[in-house]
Design a protein around this motif. Structure first.
Motif, PDB file in Angstrom:
ATOM      1  N   LEU A 156      -4.299  -2.577   3.886  1.00  0.00           N
ATOM      2  CA  LEU A 156      -4.855  -3.584   4.767  1.00  0.00           C
ATOM      3  C   LEU A 156      -5.470  -4.722   4.061  1.00  0.00           C
ATOM      4  O   LEU A 156      -6.362  -4.431   3.378  1.00  0.00           O
ATOM      5  CB  LEU A 156      -5.705  -3.105   5.947  1.00  0.00           C
ATOM      6  N   GLU A 157      -4.752  -5.870   4.207  1.00  0.00           N
ATOM      7  CA  GLU A 157      -5.512  -7.167   3.581  1.00  0.00           C
ATOM      8  C   GLU A 157      -6.161  -8.097   4.205  1.00  0.00           C
ATOM      9  O   GLU A 157      -7.024  -8.873   3.861  1.00  0.00           O
ATOM     10  CB  GLU A 157      -4.276  -7.917   2.831  1.00  0.00           C
ATOM     11  N   GLY A 158      -5.813  -7.958   5.537  1.00  0.00           N
ATOM     12  CA  GLY A 158      -6.697  -8.767   6.399  1.00  0.00           C
ATOM     13  C   GLY A 158      -5.954  -9.228   7.751  1.00  0.00           C
ATOM     14  O   GLY A 158      -4.986  -8.418   7.991  1.00  0.00           O
ATOM     15  N   THR A 159      -6.421 -10.204   8.459  1.00  0.00           N
ATOM     16  CA  THR A 159      -5.862 -10.655   9.771  1.00  0.00           C
ATOM     17  C   THR A 159      -5.364 -11.953   9.626  1.00  0.00           C
ATOM     18  O   THR A 159      -6.096 -13.047   9.159  1.00  0.00           O
ATOM     19  CB  THR A 159      -6.725 -10.497  10.937  1.00  0.00           C
ATOM     20  N   GLN A 160      -4.006 -12.347  10.086  1.00  0.00           N
ATOM     21  CA  GLN A 160      -3.353 -13.640  10.199  1.00  0.00           C
ATOM     22  C   GLN A 160      -3.593 -13.798  11.502  1.00  0.00           C
ATOM     23  O   GLN A 160      -2.933 -13.142  12.655  1.00  0.00           O
ATOM     24  CB  GLN A 160      -2.035 -13.269   9.865  1.00  0.00           C
ATOM     25  N   ARG A 161      -4.238 -14.959  11.967  1.00  0.00           N
ATOM     26  CA  ARG A 161      -4.343 -15.816  13.310  1.00  0.00           C
ATOM     27  C   ARG A 161      -3.151 -16.349  13.636  1.00  0.00           C
ATOM     28  O   ARG A 161      -2.527 -16.913  12.907  1.00  0.00           O
ATOM     29  CB  ARG A 161      -5.590 -16.332  13.364  1.00  0.00           C
ATOM     30  N   VAL A 162      -2.684 -16.179  14.973  1.00  0.00           N
ATOM     31  CA  VAL A 162      -1.501 -16.978  15.542  1.00  0.00           C
ATOM     32  C   VAL A 162      -1.859 -17.428  16.876  1.00  0.00           C
ATOM     33  O   VAL A 162      -2.952 -17.151  17.527  1.00  0.00           O
ATOM     34  CB  VAL A 162      -0.194 -16.120  15.494  1.00  0.00           C
ATOM     35  N   VAL A 177      -2.131  -7.717   8.332  1.00  0.00           N
ATOM     36  CA  VAL A 177      -1.388  -7.903   7.359  1.00  0.00           C
ATOM     37  C   VAL A 177      -1.473  -6.607   6.494  1.00  0.00           C
ATOM     38  O   VAL A 177      -2.601  -6.369   5.791  1.00  0.00           O
ATOM     39  CB  VAL A 177      -1.562  -9.086   6.523  1.00  0.00           C
ATOM     40  N   TYR A 178      -0.571  -5.811   6.069  1.00  0.00           N
ATOM     41  CA  TYR A 178      -0.747  -4.693   5.203  1.00  0.00           C
ATOM     42  C   TYR A 178       0.222  -5.079   4.039  1.00  0.00           C
ATOM     43  O   TYR A 178       1.602  -5.718   4.297  1.00  0.00           O
ATOM     44  CB  TYR A 178      -0.143  -3.369   5.878  1.00  0.00           C
ATOM     45  N   ALA A 179       0.021  -4.591   2.852  1.00  0.00           N
ATOM     46  CA  ALA A 179       0.893  -5.021   1.836  1.00  0.00           C
ATOM     47  C   ALA A 179       0.686  -3.903   0.455  1.00  0.00           C
ATOM     48  O   ALA A 179      -0.309  -3.301   0.535  1.00  0.00           O
ATOM     49  CB  ALA A 179       0.429  -6.372   1.158  1.00  0.00           C
ATOM     50  N   ARG A 180       1.811  -3.999  -0.240  1.00  0.00           N
ATOM     51  CA  ARG A 180       1.596  -3.187  -1.430  1.00  0.00           C
ATOM     52  C   ARG A 180       2.178  -3.808  -2.567  1.00  0.00           C
ATOM     53  O   ARG A 180       3.227  -4.717  -2.366  1.00  0.00           O
ATOM     54  CB  ARG A 180       2.289  -1.853  -1.356  1.00  0.00           C
ATOM     55  N   LEU A 181       1.641  -3.818  -3.853  1.00  0.00           N
ATOM     56  CA  LEU A 181       2.025  -4.557  -5.099  1.00  0.00           C
ATOM     57  C   LEU A 181       2.963  -3.496  -5.706  1.00  0.00           C
ATOM     58  O   LEU A 181       2.678  -2.197  -6.009  1.00  0.00           O
ATOM     59  CB  LEU A 181       1.116  -5.253  -5.783  1.00  0.00           C
ATOM     60  N   ALA A 182       3.829  -4.190  -6.644  1.00  0.00           N
ATOM     61  CA  ALA A 182       4.548  -3.091  -7.663  1.00  0.00           C
ATOM     62  C   ALA A 182       3.464  -2.355  -8.606  1.00  0.00           C
ATOM     63  O   ALA A 182       3.880  -1.177  -9.119  1.00  0.00           O
ATOM     64  CB  ALA A 182       5.569  -3.840  -8.099  1.00  0.00           C
ATOM     65  N   THR A 183       2.495  -3.091  -8.777  1.00  0.00           N
ATOM     66  CA  THR A 183       1.413  -2.642  -9.914  1.00  0.00           C
ATOM     67  C   THR A 183       0.174  -1.674  -9.395  1.00  0.00           C
ATOM     68  O   THR A 183      -0.562  -1.355 -10.131  1.00  0.00           O
ATOM     69  CB  THR A 183       0.734  -4.027 -10.673  1.00  0.00           C
ATOM     70  N   ASP A 184       0.357  -1.625  -8.099  1.00  0.00           N
ATOM     71  CA  ASP A 184      -0.854  -0.691  -7.368  1.00  0.00           C
ATOM     72  C   ASP A 184      -0.376   0.722  -7.791  1.00  0.00           C
ATOM     73  O   ASP A 184       0.573   1.173  -7.885  1.00  0.00           O
ATOM     74  CB  ASP A 184      -0.610  -0.735  -5.564  1.00  0.00           C
ATOM     75  N   PRO A 185      -1.641   1.093  -8.002  1.00  0.00           N
ATOM     76  CA  PRO A 185      -1.514   2.671  -8.630  1.00  0.00           C
ATOM     77  C   PRO A 185      -1.050   3.633  -7.434  1.00  0.00           C
ATOM     78  O   PRO A 185      -1.566   3.372  -6.312  1.00  0.00           O
ATOM     79  CB  PRO A 185      -3.016   3.106  -9.074  1.00  0.00           C
ATOM     80  N   PRO A 186      -0.447   4.716  -7.706  1.00  0.00           N
ATOM     81  CA  PRO A 186       0.152   5.383  -6.528  1.00  0.00           C
ATOM     82  C   PRO A 186      -1.032   6.062  -5.919  1.00  0.00           C
ATOM     83  O   PRO A 186      -1.998   6.400  -6.148  1.00  0.00           O
ATOM     84  CB  PRO A 186       0.913   6.596  -7.344  1.00  0.00           C
ATOM     85  N   VAL A 187      -0.785   6.249  -4.472  1.00  0.00           N
ATOM     86  CA  VAL A 187      -1.701   6.874  -3.603  1.00  0.00           C
ATOM     87  C   VAL A 187      -1.972   8.421  -4.040  1.00  0.00           C
ATOM     88  O   VAL A 187      -3.159   8.760  -3.718  1.00  0.00           O
ATOM     89  CB  VAL A 187      -1.334   6.702  -2.291  1.00  0.00           C
ATOM     90  N   SER A 188      -1.176   8.988  -4.710  1.00  0.00           N
ATOM     91  CA  SER A 188      -1.338  10.237  -5.073  1.00  0.00           C
ATOM     92  C   SER A 188      -2.565  10.219  -6.417  1.00  0.00           C
ATOM     93  O   SER A 188      -2.926  11.470  -6.571  1.00  0.00           O
ATOM     94  CB  SER A 188       0.005  10.660  -5.783  1.00  0.00           C
ATOM     95  N   GLU A 189      -2.953   9.205  -7.180  1.00  0.00           N
ATOM     96  CA  GLU A 189      -3.890   9.221  -7.838  1.00  0.00           C
ATOM     97  C   GLU A 189      -5.217   8.711  -7.142  1.00  0.00           C
ATOM     98  O   GLU A 189      -5.272   8.075  -6.240  1.00  0.00           O
ATOM     99  CB  GLU A 189      -3.513   8.232  -8.972  1.00  0.00           C
ATOM    100  N   PRO A 190      -6.431   9.420  -7.639  1.00  0.00           N
ATOM    101  CA  PRO A 190      -7.623   9.005  -7.263  1.00  0.00           C
ATOM    102  C   PRO A 190      -7.820   7.394  -7.253  1.00  0.00           C
ATOM    103  O   PRO A 190      -8.356   7.001  -6.004  1.00  0.00           O
ATOM    104  CB  PRO A 190      -8.612   9.562  -8.067  1.00  0.00           C
ATOM    105  N   GLU A 191      -7.572   6.710  -8.115  1.00  0.00           N
ATOM    106  CA  GLU A 191      -7.954   4.982  -7.897  1.00  0.00           C
ATOM    107  C   GLU A 191      -7.002   4.447  -6.671  1.00  0.00           C
ATOM    108  O   GLU A 191      -7.451   3.761  -5.960  1.00  0.00           O
ATOM    109  CB  GLU A 191      -7.668   4.587  -9.282  1.00  0.00           C
ATOM    110  N   GLY A 192      -5.849   4.910  -6.553  1.00  0.00           N
ATOM    111  CA  GLY A 192      -4.828   4.311  -5.665  1.00  0.00           C
ATOM    112  C   GLY A 192      -5.339   4.841  -4.231  1.00  0.00           C
ATOM    113  O   GLY A 192      -5.490   4.124  -3.242  1.00  0.00           O
ATOM    114  N   PHE A 193      -5.720   6.063  -4.172  1.00  0.00           N
ATOM    115  CA  PHE A 193      -6.221   6.793  -2.766  1.00  0.00           C
ATOM    116  C   PHE A 193      -7.392   5.988  -2.449  1.00  0.00           C
ATOM    117  O   PHE A 193      -7.407   5.625  -1.137  1.00  0.00           O
ATOM    118  CB  PHE A 193      -6.743   8.292  -3.069  1.00  0.00           C
TER     119      PHE A 193
END
Length: 342
Positions: A156-162, A177-193
């Motif tokens: 969750l990155e934030g809220t877009q008002r309309v 607004v929900y997003a993921r980057l190609a460089t984000d660590p996998p959720v299976s890893e502690p940092e990503g989780f």
């Protein structure tokens, strides 16, 4: 350049595949009021012909440099929904998904979105889209889709008002607004989780204030430029900042006084009020000082109009009622925790 043939993708439980003509009737039968509510269309508008046109459009968009790709979601050989990804510029893409009536609540959507995102991040040379960012805009009232986004690893990155009328639903006033980057660590890893959880877990605003008294027991109050009432010196704790460090910093910035805070006198929860969200106010002991300390004050003109020592009766007169209650609770010291000073 002709794009590669649209692939079939799977995680072993759900399968994403291109649309076939014989999917159309089953898809139409799966549309219901739940889908209509969030996508903002009239259920009566769903028809075989409209769905057939949608499938043609998806095929054409895929053939046109894969600008939009739609997959059927299959589970145990049955059509349970669909997912779609639309390119946004060179490196981004937006996501949407829907599950048909009778197929919700089994985790199919989250699995499908995960599979789709992995494909979107894969290099174009390996058959993927090669994008670097994917995002989904979700009505905050749509709890089910918010859960899907989270379980699929989107932060969750934030809220877009309309303005009402700009969204899919005419009454929508914002989108999460929900997003993921190609460089984000996998959720299976502690940092990503941890990063995923930090993106949506509640964050409470914290305020640190200092109770400074003179030998007669009077309390140092500030008259602020941005509100009529007087208040204790202090301010908002910055992200990652210690509340104790914050209150010392605020007193130095606002009054030019270097006073090291001692122990915590009071924790006061402030309910939402006057357009402000709720917050936790921490009142630290600033010790006892002679009235002459006022001669050393250098007021920050942008925020402070006046400063003086006040009796508790004057605090009642000058401060907002909840501030006066907080000051009295801090002075009395008999209750370590209050809510709006009570």
């Amino acid at each position: 350049m002709v794009p590669p043939e649209q692939p079939t993708l799977t995680d072993g439980v759900v399968t994403l595949r291109p649309w076939r003509d014989d999917d159309i009737a089953e898809a139409v039968a799966g549309h219901d009021d739940e889908m209509a509510m969030w996508f903002g269309w009239d259920p009566a508008d769903v028809s075989v012909e409209r769905q057939r046109k949608a499938v043609r459009d998806w095929r054409e968009d895929y053939a046109a440099d894969r600008r939009r790709t739609s997959f059927v979601i299959e589970h145990d050989g049955r059509l349970v929904g669909s997912v779609e990804i639309t390119r946004q510029g060179t490196h981004g893409a937006s996501l949407s998904w829907a599950l048909y009536a009778g197929h919700r609540g089994h985790g199919h959507a989250a699995r499908a979105v995960k599979v789709l995102v992995d494909w979107a991040f894969a290099d174009a040379d390996d058959g993927g889209l090669g994008v670097q960012r994917v995002e989904a805009r979700i009505d905050p009232r749509n709890d089910a889709s918010r859960r899907v986004a989270t379980r699929a690893g989107l932060r969750l990155e934030g809220t877009q008002r309309v303005v009402p009328g700009m969204g899919e639903r005419p009454d929508a006033t914002s989108y999460a607004v929900y997003a993921r980057l190609a460089t984000d660590p996998p959720v299976s890893e502690p940092e990503g989780f941890r990063s995923l959880l930090n993106s949506f877990l509640p964050r409470k605003r914290a305020i640190s204030q200092m109770l400074v008294r003179d030998e007669d027991g009077r309390v140092l109050l500030c008259r602020l430029t941005y509100k009529r009432d007087w208040d204790l010196p202090g301010g908002v704790v910055e992200v990652g900042e210690s509340p104790r460090v914050a209150v010392q910093r605020e007193v130095e910035e606002e009054l030019g006084l270097t006073i090291e805070p001692a122990g915590l006198l009071l924790t006061d929860w402030l309910p939402a009020w006057g357009g402000w969200d709720d917050a936790v106010c921490l009142v630290f002991d600033g010790g006892t000082h002679p009235p002459s300390v006022l001669a050393d004050v250098v007021m920050q003109e942008r925020e402070i109009r006046d400063v003086r020592f006040c009796t508790l009766e004057e605090v009642d007169e000058l401060a907002a009622d909840f501030t006066a209650r907080r000051v009295r609770a801090a002075v009395e010291g008999s209750r370590p925790y209050t809510e709006s000073g009570r």
